[in-house]
Write a protein that holds these residues in place. Structure first.
Motif, short mmCIF file in Angstrom:
data_model
loop_
_atom_site.label_atom_id
_atom_site.label_comp_id
_atom_site.label_asym_id
_atom_site.label_seq_id
_atom_site.Cartn_x
_atom_site.Cartn_y
_atom_site.Cartn_z
N GLY A 98 14.01 7.09 -0.50
CA GLY A 98 13.69 7.69 -1.80
C GLY A 98 12.19 7.82 -2.01
N LYS A 99 11.84 8.17 -3.22
CA LYS A 99 10.43 8.32 -3.59
C LYS A 99 9.83 6.93 -3.83
N GLY A 100 8.62 6.73 -3.37
CA GLY A 100 7.95 5.45 -3.59
C GLY A 100 7.31 5.39 -4.97
N LEU A 101 7.31 4.21 -5.55
CA LEU A 101 6.66 4.01 -6.84
C LEU A 101 5.20 3.60 -6.62
N ALA A 102 4.38 3.83 -7.62
CA ALA A 102 2.93 3.64 -7.46
C ALA A 102 2.47 2.20 -7.26
N GLY A 103 3.32 1.21 -7.58
CA GLY A 103 2.91 -0.19 -7.48
C GLY A 103 2.37 -0.60 -6.12
N ALA A 104 3.08 -0.21 -5.06
CA ALA A 104 2.62 -0.55 -3.71
C ALA A 104 1.30 0.13 -3.40
N GLY A 105 1.13 1.36 -3.88
CA GLY A 105 -0.15 2.06 -3.71
C GLY A 105 -1.28 1.34 -4.41
N PHE A 106 -1.00 0.81 -5.59
CA PHE A 106 -1.98 0.02 -6.34
C PHE A 106 -2.45 -1.17 -5.52
N PHE A 107 -1.50 -1.94 -4.95
CA PHE A 107 -1.87 -3.11 -4.15
C PHE A 107 -2.66 -2.71 -2.91
N ALA A 108 -2.28 -1.59 -2.29
CA ALA A 108 -2.96 -1.13 -1.08
C ALA A 108 -4.42 -0.77 -1.36
N LEU A 109 -4.67 -0.18 -2.53
CA LEU A 109 -6.02 0.27 -2.87
C LEU A 109 -6.88 -0.83 -3.49
N LYS A 110 -6.27 -1.75 -4.21
CA LYS A 110 -7.01 -2.76 -4.96
C LYS A 110 -7.19 -4.08 -4.21
N SER A 111 -6.70 -4.15 -2.98
CA SER A 111 -6.86 -5.39 -2.21
C SER A 111 -7.44 -5.05 -0.84
N ASP A 112 -7.79 -6.09 -0.10
CA ASP A 112 -8.26 -5.90 1.28
C ASP A 112 -7.14 -6.13 2.28
N ALA A 113 -5.90 -6.11 1.79
CA ALA A 113 -4.75 -6.41 2.65
C ALA A 113 -4.57 -5.36 3.74
N THR A 114 -4.08 -5.81 4.89
CA THR A 114 -3.63 -4.91 5.94
C THR A 114 -2.27 -4.38 5.49
N VAL A 115 -2.12 -3.06 5.48
CA VAL A 115 -0.87 -2.45 5.02
C VAL A 115 0.02 -2.16 6.24
N VAL A 116 1.18 -2.82 6.29
CA VAL A 116 2.11 -2.66 7.41
C VAL A 116 3.39 -2.01 6.90
N PRO A 117 3.72 -0.80 7.42
CA PRO A 117 4.99 -0.18 7.04
C PRO A 117 6.12 -0.75 7.89
N ALA A 118 7.31 -0.81 7.32
CA ALA A 118 8.46 -1.31 8.08
C ALA A 118 9.69 -0.49 7.71
N ALA A 119 10.59 -0.37 8.68
CA ALA A 119 11.85 0.34 8.43
C ALA A 119 13.01 -0.56 8.82
N ILE A 120 13.99 -0.61 7.93
CA ILE A 120 15.22 -1.36 8.20
C ILE A 120 16.30 -0.32 8.46
N ILE A 121 16.90 -0.43 9.63
CA ILE A 121 17.86 0.58 10.08
C ILE A 121 19.17 -0.10 10.44
N GLY A 122 20.24 0.31 9.80
CA GLY A 122 21.53 -0.25 10.16
C GLY A 122 22.51 -0.26 9.02
N PRO A 123 23.75 -0.43 9.34
CA PRO A 123 24.77 -0.41 8.28
C PRO A 123 25.09 -1.78 7.69
N TYR A 124 24.52 -2.88 8.21
CA TYR A 124 24.85 -4.24 7.78
C TYR A 124 26.37 -4.45 7.84
N ARG A 125 26.95 -4.07 8.96
CA ARG A 125 28.36 -4.37 9.18
C ARG A 125 28.43 -5.40 10.29
N PRO A 126 29.34 -6.37 10.18
CA PRO A 126 29.39 -7.41 11.21
C PRO A 126 29.44 -6.84 12.63
N PHE A 127 28.59 -7.40 13.47
CA PHE A 127 28.51 -7.09 14.90
C PHE A 127 28.03 -5.66 15.21
#
Length: 193
Positions: free
Chosen positions: A122-151
Motif C-alpha cells: 500500500g501507500k506509505g505514511l509520512a511518519g517513517a519519512g519523518f524519522f528518516a529525515l530527522k535522525s542519523d539512522a541508517t534506513v534499511v528496507p525489508a520485505a516479508i514474502i509469504g502466505p504464513y501457512r504452516p510448512f
C-alpha cells in the motif's frame, strides 16, 4: 538474559520450523548504531518474523489498542514496544521514536500503517519519512514474502541501506522520503517473490 532474548529464543524455536522462515540480506543490518527498519505489512505475525531474523533487538511502534489488553500490554512493553495513535499525528510517539534512534537502537516500522488485505503493498505514511529525515539512522528496507501457512516458506529480505543524504540536502518532505523508502521495498518484493 533479558526477557527479549529469552522470548526470541523460544519463539524462534516454534515459529521458524512451522513457517520455514528464511532470512536473506541480514548482513545489511549494521552491527551497531541507529537503524530505521521499514517493512511491508501482510500479517500480525510480521513483527515476530522481523524480530526473530534481525540480529539485534527491534523496537516497534505498536497501535495503542494493544496496550489496553491486560496480559498483552505487559508482554509488549517487555519487548520494548511503545504505543502510537493511528490516524493522527501522535507527537509523543514521534518523540519516543526519535529517542529510540538517538539511543542507537533499531526502530521497526510498517510504513503502510496497517496490514495489506490483498498482499499488495500500500501507500506509505509520512511518519517513517519523518524519522528518516530527522535522525542519523541508517534506513534499511525489508520485505516479508509469504502466505504464513504452516510448512510454506516465508522469506524476510533485508535490502541494502538507502542513501537519504540527497533528500536531506535538498530539504525534502517526509512524503518524498517515504516514497523513496516504499520504492525500495517494492523493488525487493519484485526481486524475491
Amino acid at each position: 538474559m533479558t526477557f527479549y532474548t529469552f522470548a526470541k529464543i523460544v519463539v524462534k524455536g516454534i515459529f521458524k520450523p512451522i513457517y520455514r522462515i528464511e532470512a536473506i540480506g541480514v548482513e545489511n543490518i549494521p552491527k551497531e548504531g541507529s537503524v530505521l527498519l521499514c517493512a511491508n505489512h501482510i500479517s500480525n505475525l510480521d513483527p515476530v518474523a522481523l524480530g526473530i531474523t534481525c540480529p539485534r533487538p527491534v523496537i516497534y511502534m505498536a497501535k495503542e489498542e494493544l496496550f489496553r489488553v491486560p496480559i498483552l500490554k505487559g508482554i509488549i512493553k517487555k519487548l520494548y514496544a511503545f504505543p502510537v495513535k493511528r490516524g493522527k499525528a501522535d507527537r509523543e510517539a514521534l518523540r519516543k521514536g526519535l529517542e529510540t534512534l538517538k539511543s542507537e537502537r533499531i526502530l521497526g516500522i510498517f510504513p503502510e500503517g496497517t496490514r495489506s488485505k490483498t498482499g499488495e503493498i500500500g501507500k506509505g505514511l509520512a511518519g517513517a519519512g519523518f524519522f528518516a529525515l530527522k535522525s542519523d539512522a541508517t534506513v534499511v528496507p525489508a520485505a516479508i514474502i509469504g502466505p504464513y501457512r504452516p510448512f510454506r516458506k516465508v522469506k524476510v529480505v533485508y535490502g541494502k541501506p538507502i542513501d537519504m543524504k540527497p533528500l536531506k540536502e535538498k530539504r525534502a518532505s517526509s512524503n518524498e522520503a517515504i516514497e523513496l523508502i516504499m520504492d525500495h521495498i517494492k523493488e525487493i518484493l519484485l526481486q524475491y517473490k
